[in-house]
Design an enzyme around this catalytic site. Structure first.
Site, PDB file in Angstrom:
ATOM      1  N   CYS A 272       0.793  -1.235   0.000  1.00  0.00           N
ATOM      2  CA  CYS A 272       0.000   0.000   0.000  1.00  0.00           C
ATOM      3  C   CYS A 272       0.827   1.288   0.000  1.00  0.00           C
ATOM      4  O   CYS A 272       0.455   2.245  -0.699  1.00  0.00           O
ATOM      5  CB  CYS A 272      -1.018  -0.016   1.137  1.00  0.00           C
ATOM      6  N   ARG A 301       7.505 -10.802   5.475  1.00  0.00           N
ATOM      7  CA  ARG A 301       7.270 -10.578   6.904  1.00  0.00           C
ATOM      8  C   ARG A 301       7.953 -11.687   7.688  1.00  0.00           C
ATOM      9  O   ARG A 301       7.850 -12.856   7.322  1.00  0.00           O
ATOM     10  CB  ARG A 301       5.767 -10.537   7.204  1.00  0.00           C
ATOM     11  N   GLN A 319       0.702 -11.122  -2.680  1.00  0.00           N
ATOM     12  CA  GLN A 319      -0.679 -10.700  -2.487  1.00  0.00           C
ATOM     13  C   GLN A 319      -1.294 -10.287  -3.820  1.00  0.00           C
ATOM     14  O   GLN A 319      -0.640  -9.634  -4.636  1.00  0.00           O
ATOM     15  CB  GLN A 319      -0.740  -9.510  -1.525  1.00  0.00           C
ATOM     16  N   ASP A 321      -2.983  -7.890  -4.610  1.00  0.00           N
ATOM     17  CA  ASP A 321      -3.290  -6.634  -3.943  1.00  0.00           C
ATOM     18  C   ASP A 321      -3.890  -5.619  -4.905  1.00  0.00           C
ATOM     19  O   ASP A 321      -3.543  -5.601  -6.096  1.00  0.00           O
ATOM     20  CB  ASP A 321      -1.999  -6.054  -3.354  1.00  0.00           C
ATOM     21  N   HIS A 323      -5.502  -1.303  -4.617  1.00  0.00           N
ATOM     22  CA  HIS A 323      -5.885  -0.155  -3.802  1.00  0.00           C
ATOM     23  C   HIS A 323      -6.717   0.786  -4.664  1.00  0.00           C
ATOM     24  O   HIS A 323      -6.319   1.141  -5.771  1.00  0.00           O
ATOM     25  CB  HIS A 323      -4.646   0.535  -3.236  1.00  0.00           C
ATOM     26  N   LYS A 407     -11.975  -3.597   8.592  1.00  0.00           N
ATOM     27  CA  LYS A 407     -11.942  -4.433   7.390  1.00  0.00           C
ATOM     28  C   LYS A 407     -13.029  -5.501   7.421  1.00  0.00           C
ATOM     29  O   LYS A 407     -13.616  -5.799   8.463  1.00  0.00           O
ATOM     30  CB  LYS A 407     -10.570  -5.094   7.238  1.00  0.00           C
ATOM     31  N   HIS A 453      -8.309  -0.998   0.506  1.00  0.00           N
ATOM     32  CA  HIS A 453      -7.341  -2.068   0.282  1.00  0.00           C
ATOM     33  C   HIS A 453      -8.145  -3.337   0.029  1.00  0.00           C
ATOM     34  O   HIS A 453      -9.101  -3.618   0.758  1.00  0.00           O
ATOM     35  CB  HIS A 453      -6.470  -2.313   1.517  1.00  0.00           C
TER      36      HIS A 453
END
Length: 584
Positions: A272, A301, A319, A321, A323, A407, A453
């Site tokens: 992000c 991570r 991910q 992902d 946005h 979320k 997100h």
């Protein structure tokens, strides 16, 4: 909370027994986990052995039957440290010193005392069944530079019958564990030289993963998303601005140093902040919004070694992902569209039994979150409004929100009924403020966009793991790398097999030949194990007739077919493909 309290209490009893059997060990931490509990101990010269599991279980049940009450008590930090200095336990002392000043809580039962924040059942008598599951290595506080401890895993129940059912599920689940299926189907592997928690995708696994990506990319393209790419690293300041460094910096991989001593980079823990900078690369008008940026971005991570588990919990993962940057008045409509996308993905891949969870703040620990009260209230209200209007049945969990916003999570259970988060949608008023994002409104003045997100899969790794277990390895025909395999009966049939292979590949059917010097029976058994949807056996008769003998996964003989007929079976018969998809 009930299960956590039960299993956390059981970990105390196990710690007590471990100290009895191995008097020199040093206790560290013993939390409840998704299925059971563990305790990390420093063996301190003892060889903790699986041979002692029955003894540990027996003694735990013996103590449980004595109905010892769990009692919390507060002590000063000074007295708590003094207690563990007497015990010569450096692990507990380090934990206490890292706690905020004030009273420290201990939990007593029987003659045993442990450092504990609480959350217990009333007494040990409720524990009626115990099983010590396994032991593993785990570094103290997840730091590979620290001493390696021994992690003892266990599980307990209030009834013996529940333990029996659980153990039966464990045995059944072993057959379809994604780690086993991944190895049998040659999808992915791990290497100690590469590093724990860093999966290596093999050619077949890469094919399946790419098809999953293309499936979502097509849906995203139709929904107005634009693909972007961001680097795997970023300067420390990027994550300081976003707030991720303050929240996760201690648990990130160590900074990457460059020849320039003033530079400090991190492996990116999320995408992000990068996407915020992409949005910030040029000015925007309200007419341009919403902007939807999508990326299959790999993030890193540092999960503790003891928590790593196949593809479901790794240190490097990709991910799906995206946005969305939109005006506040567009927020609920955009959020609804993302829910529709997630539901489409789940339905297409057979995940229709899921739990929708609205994750909100812990109102008693607001210091965990960034941003104003007003923004949080607007974000939480938006999620509640949309899910209600959508008629989506949700449970609400307080304290599970991201640090920057609430979320909606989509939770799926595995074979052992452990819940895993797959899809997620998050509302964020805060990162746009942190990065000073703006657009020019109809009033010709700058305004702040809202950020959504979203990741329908969650991560490619975890989604693939649960999809493998959900389908028991028989991936949908459109997705699997193992559509069919050709098995020539004899050496002289290999030339014809290659002809069949060429014709099938021309029709883009994923095919390979097993021409090893093995028996046909063994080849068929191994093809079944690798979950090929179709096995095509060719011998003299098939070669003479220009046919193949078709065997469906599971042993069903579908008879002889012309090659063009088999191609039509896969490509041209939608109802058959639907039947395959639904039965997989």
């Amino acid at each position: 909370m009930g299960k956590k309290a039960f299993w956390h209490s059981s970990s105390h009893v196990m710690a007590q027994v471990l100290l009895e059997i191995y008097p020199k060990i040093k206790l560290s931490i013993g939390p409840a986990i998704e299925n059971g509990f563990y305790y990390d101990v420093d063996p301190n010269g003892h060889a903790i052995s699986e041979n002692d599991f029955p003894k540990i279980e027996s003694r735990m049940l013996e103590l449980a039957r004595q109905n010892h009450n769990f009692k919390m008590r507060q002590v000063s930090k000074k007295d708590a440290i003094a207690f563990y200095k007497k015990e010569e336990n450096p692990y507990k002392i380090e934990l206490i010193r890292n706690l905020q000043d004030g009273d420290i809580t201990f939990c007593n039962h029987s003659n045993f005392t442990d450092l504990c924040r609480g959350g217990h059942i009333p007494n040990t008598g409720l524990i009626k069944a115990v099983k010590i599951l396994n032991i593993a290595g785990a570094y103290w506080r997840g730091d590979e530079n620290s001493k390696q401890l021994t992690r003892v895993y266990g599980i307990s129940f209030p009834k013996q019958k529940e333990l029996k059912i659980y153990l039966q599920k464990v045995e059944e689940a072993k057959k379809y564990d994604h780690r086993r299926l991944g190895k049998e189907m040659e999808l992915f592997t791990f290497s100690k030289k590469v590093g724990a928690g860093l999966p290596l995708w093999l050619p077949k696994g890469t094919q399946a993963r790419e098809r999953l990506e293309n499936f979502l990319k097509k849906a995203q393209q139709e929904a107005g998303y634009e693909q972007v790419i961001s680097p795997h690293i970023g300067e420390k300041g990027l994550y300081v601005t976003s707030g991720h460094y303050e929240k996760y910096g201690a648990d990130s991989f160590q900074p990457i140093r460059t020849p320039n001593e003033t530079e400090e980079f991190f492996l990116k823990p999320m995408n992000c902040p990068h996407h915020c900078e992409i949005y910030n690369s040029r000015p925007w008008s309200y007419r341009d919004l919403p902007k939807r940026y999508a990326e299959f971005g790999t993030v890193y991570r540092y999960e503790q070694s003891g928590e790593l588990h196949g593809l479901t919990r790794v240190r490097g993962f990709t991910q799906d992902d995206a946005h969305i940057f939109c005006m506040p008045e567009q927020l609920e409509d955009e959020f609804t569209k993302v829910i529709n996308l997630v539901l489409y993905v789940f339905k297409s891949l057979g995940f229709e039994d899921f739990t929708a969870q609205i994750s909100l703040r812990d109102l008693e620990k607001k210091e965990k979150y960034i941003g104003s009260e007003e923004n949080w209230e607007k974000a939480e209200k938006a999620i509640l409004n949309v899910t209600k209007a959508k008629g989506l049945h949700c449970i609400i969990e307080y304290g599970e929100a991201a640090f920057y916003g609430p979320k909606l999570d989509f939770m799926v259970k595995d074979a052992l009924e452990r819940q895993w988060q797959l899809g997620t949608i998050q509302v964020d008023y805060n990162l746009p403020e942190q990065f000073e994002l703006s657009y020019i409104g109809a009033d010709n003045s700058p305004h702040r966009p809202v950020m959504i997100h979203r990741a329908p899969f969650g991560s490619m790794e975890r989604f693939m793991a649960l999809l493998l277990e959900h389908t028991k390895g028989k991936l949908p025909l459109w997705l699997t790398p193992n559509q069919c395999i050709i098995i020539p009966i004899g050496e002289k049939n290999k030339k014809y097999s290659k002809k069949v292979l060429k014709l099938l590949k021309k029709s883009e059917i994923r095919t390979q030949i097993d021409d090893r010097n093995e028996t046909t029976g063994k080849k068929i058994r191994e093809a079944e194990m690798q979950k090929f949807h179709f096995i095509l056996v060719v011998g003299d008769k098939e070669e003479e007739a220009g046919t193949v003998s078709v065997r469906k996964h599971g042993g069903k003989d579908m008879g002889k077919m012309k090659i063009a007929e088999f191609v039509d079976l896969i490509e041209g018969n939608d109802s058959f493909r639907t039947e395959l998809f639904l039965s997989s």
